[in-house]
Scaffold this motif. Structure first.
Motif, mmCIF file in Angstrom:
data_model
loop_
_atom_site.group_PDB
_atom_site.id
_atom_site.type_symbol
_atom_site.label_atom_id
_atom_site.label_comp_id
_atom_site.label_asym_id
_atom_site.label_seq_id
_atom_site.Cartn_x
_atom_site.Cartn_y
_atom_site.Cartn_z
ATOM 1 N N ALA A 253 0.736 -1.105 -0.028
ATOM 2 C CA ALA A 253 -0.052 0.166 0.336
ATOM 3 C C ALA A 253 1.163 0.846 0.026
ATOM 4 N N LEU A 268 -3.395 0.602 -4.528
ATOM 5 C CA LEU A 268 -3.063 -0.894 -3.925
ATOM 6 C C LEU A 268 -1.936 -0.796 -4.873
ATOM 7 N N LEU A 291 -4.336 -5.654 2.107
ATOM 8 C CA LEU A 291 -3.233 -6.565 1.377
ATOM 9 C C LEU A 291 -3.236 -8.062 1.565
ATOM 10 N N ALA A 308 -9.555 -3.903 -6.382
ATOM 11 C CA ALA A 308 -9.401 -3.204 -5.471
ATOM 12 C C ALA A 308 -11.224 -3.039 -5.507
#
Length: 471
Positions: A253, A268, A291, A308
């Protein structure tokens, strides 16, 4: 469950059929241990508990539609009798998982397992039918029951694995061998039982030791930001994928920030691309969880954009975990009362501080269990953190551990009415009902045994009553 005949089940578990007129009859419904969950076609597993013996419900469950009972002795109705019901349940789960051929993802860690498991499930089910652990049923009974709920259509099986000692995860991976194994962190949860973080790391690392080698598709997904987890790379022959905010992480991240309402937003990065996202969940600690979920999804062929989007739309599937309720009078209740350890307590307090900018904040906290010799220091540290984060008022609920919370706040400079120690949940409810004002934000958190969810529920109901009165 996939359809199996009673004769096949008896052979798999090494049991004997009793009072079964036709062993070719198939179990087509779920395998359950709670008589209230029986539906036509079920197999009922009769466990002997501290207060209830499942064998006593044998006739009732067959009348409700159960095909047979998995029992440790004859019960006068169709039954498969085995020496040990738990062992038999595990053997049946292992058989079904092997026959199913679905990709099995297992995860463990000291904190965040359930939230991460829920995120993984919500991302993967966009790609294919996915079965996952409900709530926190992550032990030697809950795990096989979850595996047995898979059907022929299931392509991904996401299983949370808990441990209270060395060898527990090794046992669970023997029941349901994973291809992908995820270790989130090594913290202080159950440190009193394990004896130290190194012992916790030894237990959690049993997951990566159980993975197949890289050439057979094994993947170990490890937290690059946790040294004890990252060191587990040497304990596996599987491919190693790192996640975290470290520059060395494969899935990472960047530009992490919290929105005004306390929801994490970040970019991301995956080996195949990058994408921006803002989560619906509250608290910066969910970045690491996201993550981890992204790393699993990427290994299973999803793009950064797909991941995402899924993470942006994912919510909480399990009760009492940062469960946010906005009352009509503007009071916000954050029910995170399912469980607590030092790491999750600190994360929840930081989330409260982020959500409560410009508003009065309340931290209603109770005991963190199973900390052993670390209990005093850890409760003291949480009380101090509440003061450092400028939480408006700390309400410590319960016995000696609650007094340690208040002592930490007092020693950090909370001299006036910023902290208070009350005896029980009802006392906390009475205090909050009398002092809450519109716009306040209330966090409720403690170990499960304290039962502080009753405080959150009472406050939510108070708001509902107020809405009715206003109307």
């Amino acid at each position: 469950m996939i359809a199996l005949s009673l004769a096949e089940i008896a052979a798999v578990v090494g049991g004997q059929t009793h009072d079964i007129p036709d062993p070719s009859v198939q179990v087509t419904g779920p395998v359950v241990r709670d008589s209230r969950e029986v539906v036509p076609g079920s197999l009922f597993a009769a466990f002997v508990g501290e207060r209830v013996d499942g064998h006593d419900y044998a006739r009732a469950v067959t009348e409700a539609g159960a095909v047979a009972v998995l029992a440790s002795h004859p019960v006068g109705v169709p039954a498969i009798v085995v020496e040990d019901v738990q062992t038999a349940l595990g053997a049946l789960a292992r058989h079904v998982v092997h026959r199913l051929g679905a990709t099995l993802v297992a995860l463990t860690g000291s904190a965040g397992k359930t939230s991460t498991k829920d995120l993984i499930a919500q991302v993967l089910r966009r790609k294919a039918p996915t079965v996952f652990t409900p709530g926190s049923l992550n032990n030697e009974i809950g795990l096989p029951l979850t595996a047995l709920s898979a059907t022929e259509e299931t392509r991904f099986l996401v299983l949370e694995m808990g441990a209270r000692g060395i060898g527990h995860i090794r046992y669970l991976t023997g029941l349901t061998p994973p291809r992908i194994g995820l270790v989130l962190n090594v913290g202080s949860a159950h440190i009193g039982e394990f004896g130290g973080r190194e012992q916790i790391a030894q237990a959690k690392g049993e997951l990566v030791e159980a993975l197949p080698p890289a050439e057979e598709g094994g993947v170990a997904i490890l937290n690059a930001d946790d040294p004890l987890v990252r060191a587990m790379a040497s304990r596996t022959k599987a491919k190693v994928v790192l996640f975290g905010e470290s520059a060395e992480a494969d899935v990472r991240a960047e530009n992490v920030r919290l929105t005004d309402s306390g929801q994490p937003s970040f970019r991301l990065h995956t080996p195949s691309g990058a994408s921006d996202l803002t989560m619906r969940l509250y608290g910066e600690h969910h970045v690491s969880n996201a993550l981890a979920a992204a790393a699993v999804a990427h290994e299973l062929g999803m793009s950064a954009e797909e991941i995402a989007t899924a993470l942006s739309e994912a919510g909480s599937l399990s009760r009492w975990r940062m469960e946010v309720t906005e009352r009509p009078d503007g009071v916000t209740i954050v029910n995170d009362a399912y469980n607590a350890n030092p790491e999750s307590m600190r994360a929840a307090l930081r989330a409260l501080a982020a959500m409560g900018k410009g508003r009065r904040t309340w931290a209603v906290l109770g005991k963190m269990a199973e900390l052993g010799d670390e209990a005093l220091a850890e409760h003291d540290a949480v009380g101090r953190l509440a003061v450092r984060l400028n939480v408006s008022k700390l309400v410590a609920v319960g016995g000696i551990e609650a007094s340690w919370l208040q002592l930490g706040a007092y020693n950090e400079g909370s001299w006036g009415e910023e902290s208070v120690h009350v005896s029980d949940a009802q006392a906390a409810i009475d205090l909050l009902r009398s002092e809450l004002r519109p716009g306040d934000v209330v966090l409720v958190k403690a170990s499960r045994s304290v039962g502080l969810e009753s405080v959150a529920q009472a406050l939510v109901e108070t708001g509902a009553e107020g809405e009715v009165a206003a109307r």
